[in-house]
Design a protein around this motif. Structure first.
Motif, PDB file in Angstrom:
ATOM      1  N   PRO A 168       0.803  -1.226   0.000  1.00 14.25           N
ATOM      2  CA  PRO A 168       0.000   0.000   0.000  1.00 14.25           C
ATOM      3  C   PRO A 168       0.838   1.280   0.000  1.00 14.25           C
ATOM      4  O   PRO A 168       0.311   2.360  -0.235  1.00 14.25           O
ATOM      5  N   THR A 169       2.134   1.161   0.231  1.00 11.64           N
ATOM      6  CA  THR A 169       2.985   2.353   0.291  1.00 11.64           C
ATOM      7  C   THR A 169       3.541   2.748  -1.073  1.00 11.64           C
ATOM      8  O   THR A 169       4.186   3.784  -1.194  1.00 11.64           O
ATOM      9  N   VAL A 170       3.291   1.930  -2.081  1.00 11.89           N
ATOM     10  CA  VAL A 170       3.848   2.198  -3.415  1.00 11.89           C
ATOM     11  C   VAL A 170       2.729   2.604  -4.365  1.00 11.89           C
ATOM     12  O   VAL A 170       1.814   1.820  -4.622  1.00 11.89           O
ATOM     13  N   PRO A 171       2.811   3.831  -4.887  1.00 13.36           N
ATOM     14  CA  PRO A 171       1.814   4.239  -5.885  1.00 13.36           C
ATOM     15  C   PRO A 171       1.927   3.339  -7.121  1.00 13.36           C
ATOM     16  O   PRO A 171       3.024   2.983  -7.534  1.00 13.36           O
ATOM     17  N   ASP A 172       0.810   2.971  -7.678  1.00 13.66           N
ATOM     18  CA  ASP A 172       0.772   2.106  -8.866  1.00 13.66           C
ATOM     19  C   ASP A 172       1.490   0.780  -8.636  1.00 13.66           C
ATOM     20  O   ASP A 172       2.159   0.250  -9.529  1.00 13.66           O
ATOM     21  N   ALA A 173       1.365   0.236  -7.443  1.00  9.71           N
ATOM     22  CA  ALA A 173       2.064  -1.007  -7.099  1.00  9.71           C
ATOM     23  C   ALA A 173       1.785  -2.139  -8.087  1.00  9.71           C
ATOM     24  O   ALA A 173       2.730  -2.819  -8.504  1.00  9.71           O
ATOM     25  N   PRO A 174       0.535  -2.364  -8.506  1.00 10.15           N
ATOM     26  CA  PRO A 174       0.311  -3.467  -9.449  1.00 10.15           C
ATOM     27  C   PRO A 174       1.050  -3.289 -10.778  1.00 10.15           C
ATOM     28  O   PRO A 174       1.594  -4.248 -11.323  1.00 10.15           O
TER      29      PRO A 174
END
Length: 151
Positions: free
Chosen positions: A64-70
């Motif tokens: 959840p801490t990474v934007p655009d993780a997927p």
């Protein structure tokens, strides 16, 4: 002196280690090996890493801490797979045989050894000291213990 106590599985492992892990002291590359051709042991490791990509990707996607993780996880999975496939074709394709990484990791670990020994020596409770040592030993093998298993 050897203990007469019954052996029990380490309780923090989901299964006894001997059921799915076999320590190996055989070097995966010898000086006489062709540096541009992967050895059978290197191929086994590369396949193990390839089989681990889905779990790495899943973990990265859920951060959840990474934007655009997927999206980033997908790019990582694709790029990592490409690099591993390149290693299968030529172990020197990305800067040399993978053992250069181990040499660097060993140098870093050795530089920390004295501090780790002092830290463990400062633990007065014998049980806690032993637990710290065992956790430290397993910390060096966390990747192996958590990697995808080859069948």
């Amino acid at each position: 002196m050897e203990s007469a106590s019954e052996m029990v599985a380490f309780p923090l492992l989901p299964t006894p280690i001997e059921s799915n892990y076999r320590a190996c002291t055989i070097p995966y590359r010898f000086p006489s090996d062709n540096p541009r051709k992967p050895t059978p042991t290197e191929l086994s490791w590369i396949d193990l890493f390839l089989n681990s990509i889905p779990s790495f990707k899943k973990r990265a996607e859920s951060d959840p801490t990474v934007p655009d993780a997927p999206i980033k996880a997908d790019k990582f999975a694709q790029r990592y797979a490409e690099i591993l496939e390149d290693f299968k074709k030529d172990p020197e394709s990305h800067g040399g045989p993978p053992d250069c990484i181990v040499v660097e990791e060993n140098a870093k670990a050795i530089s920390l050894f004295a501090d780790v020994v002092l830290l463990n020596d400062s633990i007065e409770d014998g049980g806690k000291r032993l637990e710290s040592l065992v956790r430290g030993i397993f910390a060096g093998n966390i990747f192996d213990l958590g990697s995808a298993q080859q069948n």
